[in-house]
Design a protein around this motif. Sequence first.
Motif, short mmCIF file in Angstrom:
data_model
loop_
_atom_site.label_atom_id
_atom_site.label_comp_id
_atom_site.label_asym_id
_atom_site.label_seq_id
_atom_site.Cartn_x
_atom_site.Cartn_y
_atom_site.Cartn_z
N ASP A 72 0.83 -1.20 0.00
CA ASP A 72 0.00 0.00 0.00
C ASP A 72 0.87 1.25 0.00
N ILE A 73 0.46 2.24 -0.79
CA ILE A 73 1.12 3.54 -0.78
C ILE A 73 0.25 4.47 0.04
N LEU A 74 0.78 4.94 1.15
CA LEU A 74 0.04 5.78 2.08
C LEU A 74 0.67 7.17 2.08
N THR A 75 0.17 8.05 1.23
CA THR A 75 0.75 9.37 1.09
C THR A 75 -0.34 10.38 0.81
N GLY A 76 0.03 11.62 0.73
CA GLY A 76 -0.94 12.68 0.44
C GLY A 76 -0.30 13.78 -0.37
N CYS A 77 -1.14 14.65 -0.91
CA CYS A 77 -0.68 15.77 -1.72
C CYS A 77 -1.42 17.02 -1.28
N THR A 78 -0.80 18.16 -1.52
CA THR A 78 -1.41 19.42 -1.11
C THR A 78 -2.23 20.07 -2.21
N SER A 79 -2.13 19.56 -3.45
CA SER A 79 -2.92 20.12 -4.54
C SER A 79 -3.25 19.03 -5.56
N LEU A 80 -4.25 19.30 -6.37
CA LEU A 80 -4.64 18.36 -7.41
C LEU A 80 -3.52 18.20 -8.44
N HIS A 81 -2.84 19.30 -8.75
CA HIS A 81 -1.72 19.25 -9.70
C HIS A 81 -0.60 18.34 -9.17
N GLU A 82 -0.28 18.48 -7.92
CA GLU A 82 0.75 17.64 -7.29
C GLU A 82 0.33 16.17 -7.32
N LEU A 83 -0.95 15.90 -7.09
CA LEU A 83 -1.48 14.54 -7.12
C LEU A 83 -1.35 13.93 -8.52
N GLU A 84 -1.70 14.70 -9.54
CA GLU A 84 -1.60 14.20 -10.92
C GLU A 84 -0.14 13.91 -11.29
N LEU A 85 0.77 14.77 -10.88
CA LEU A 85 2.19 14.56 -11.14
C LEU A 85 2.69 13.30 -10.44
N LEU A 86 2.32 13.13 -9.19
CA LEU A 86 2.72 11.94 -8.43
C LEU A 86 2.15 10.68 -9.05
N LYS A 87 0.88 10.72 -9.43
CA LYS A 87 0.24 9.56 -10.05
C LYS A 87 0.96 9.17 -11.33
N THR A 88 1.29 10.15 -12.15
CA THR A 88 2.00 9.88 -13.40
C THR A 88 3.37 9.28 -13.14
N GLU A 89 4.11 9.87 -12.22
CA GLU A 89 5.44 9.34 -11.90
C GLU A 89 5.38 7.94 -11.31
#
Length: 102
Positions: A72-89
């Motif tokens: 499981d990856i248990l993390t968070g992001c402060t913005s939707l843009h950051e989330l999309e970047l993390l998801k892509t990476e």
Amino acid sequence: MFRQIEINPQTETFSKTPLEKGSKGTGSNLCTYGTTPACYLSTRVLKQLAMDEKDNFPIAANVVLQDVYLDDILTGCTSLHELELLKTELNLLFKSADMSLT
């Protein structure tokens, strides 16, 4: 996740139970869920993947090294843009090891 980790057949003798023959190719062995080394092997594979690919995927590698528990990856992001970047990476990181992230 466990079924995506191939084990070197030469190290099968170090396992307490024989590894199952997998469907990823002829003669490949896959990490079997429920065996003694399965949790260690899966965690170690992810750690090594993150260390090997940290130059290509720095954000994802950092998350994998710090925010993963078993499968499981248990993390968070402060913005939707950051989330999309993390998801892509993360998807690209796992794809580089011929693994899929769901």
